[in-house]
Scaffold this motif. Structure first.
Motif, short mmCIF file in Angstrom:
data_model
loop_
_atom_site.label_atom_id
_atom_site.label_comp_id
_atom_site.label_asym_id
_atom_site.label_seq_id
_atom_site.Cartn_x
_atom_site.Cartn_y
_atom_site.Cartn_z
N ALA A 104 0.83 -1.21 0.00
CA ALA A 104 0.00 0.00 0.00
C ALA A 104 0.86 1.26 0.00
O ALA A 104 0.58 2.22 -0.72
CB ALA A 104 -0.94 -0.01 1.21
N ALA A 105 1.95 1.26 0.78
CA ALA A 105 2.83 2.43 0.84
C ALA A 105 3.51 2.67 -0.51
O ALA A 105 3.59 3.81 -0.98
CB ALA A 105 3.88 2.25 1.94
N ALA A 106 3.99 1.59 -1.14
CA ALA A 106 4.63 1.74 -2.45
C ALA A 106 3.63 2.25 -3.48
O ALA A 106 3.94 3.14 -4.27
CB ALA A 106 5.22 0.39 -2.90
N SER A 107 2.43 1.71 -3.47
CA SER A 107 1.40 2.13 -4.43
C SER A 107 1.02 3.58 -4.23
O SER A 107 0.87 4.34 -5.20
CB SER A 107 0.16 1.24 -4.29
N LEU A 108 0.86 4.00 -2.98
CA LEU A 108 0.49 5.39 -2.69
C LEU A 108 1.62 6.35 -3.09
O LEU A 108 1.36 7.39 -3.70
CB LEU A 108 0.15 5.55 -1.21
N ALA A 109 2.86 5.99 -2.79
CA ALA A 109 3.99 6.85 -3.17
C ALA A 109 4.07 6.97 -4.69
O ALA A 109 4.31 8.06 -5.22
CB ALA A 109 5.30 6.29 -2.60
N LEU A 110 3.87 5.86 -5.40
CA LEU A 110 3.87 5.91 -6.86
C LEU A 110 2.79 6.82 -7.39
O LEU A 110 3.03 7.67 -8.25
CB LEU A 110 3.64 4.51 -7.44
#
Length: 182
Positions: A104-110
């Motif tokens: 979720a963190a990687a997706s949100l940062a992207l």
């Protein structure tokens, strides 16, 4: 063009090329994942988690092709955050740990990085911005399709993977089209 030509002489050049290749490979991983789920209803191991840091590296490459600004710095920081969170997701998957928060963190940062990119300028940046804009509607369509059959969620995700492949290819093509400065 002059700004990109100036980049070709520094260490940034390698990051742009790595970012372009990462976009192609990450998008391909996403497409393979989606097709596998559509075909046999099973996700190949680590393919989702592998794509996330690659998308982050692709975003780094795209951002470095844009003009120097605070906005570019923010995008690069968000992209590196996506790479780090994606690597945590990949390692946790390899070690069989349940740590979905990193996905979720990687997706949100992207997503935030994509939406921070300038909407005009070089083709990779504009496409990456619009890919970010289109991600949420694609997920909504996927959710509606999943009501028919859960595997159908993968159809818009395969399209997103193809778009990341195009971003990577355009990054490499844009980079290769600019002559090196003397």
């Amino acid at each position: 063009m002059a700004q990109i030509a100036a980049l070709r002489t520094g260490g940034t050049a390698r990051l742009v090329r790595i970012g372009g290749a990462a976009g192609v490979v990450g998008g391909l991983a996403w497409v393979v994942k989606g097709i596998a789920i559509l075909a046999v209803d099973e996700q190949p191991p680590v393919v989702l988690e592998l794509a996330l840091p690659l998308f982050g590296l692709s975003l780094v490459g795209v951002a470095l092709l844009t003009s120097r600004s605070v906005r570019r710095t923010i995008v690069v920081c968000l992209a590196w955050l996506a790479v780090a969170a994606g690597l945590v997701a990949l390692v946790s998957e390899l070690l069989d740990l349940a740590w979905d928060e990193s996905i979720a963190a990687a997706s949100l940062a992207l997503l935030l990085g994509q939406l921070t990119l300038p909407r005009s300028g070089r083709a990779p940046a504009a496409l990456t911005f619009w890919l970010g804009v289109g991600t949420l509607p694609a997920l909504a369509v996927g959710g509606a399709l999943a009501e028919i059959d859960e595997r159908l969620l993968e159809i818009p995700l395969v399209c997103v993977g193809l778009a990341w492949m195009l971003v990577g290819w355009l990054t490499l093509r844009t980079w290769d089209a600019v002559p090196a400065s003397p």
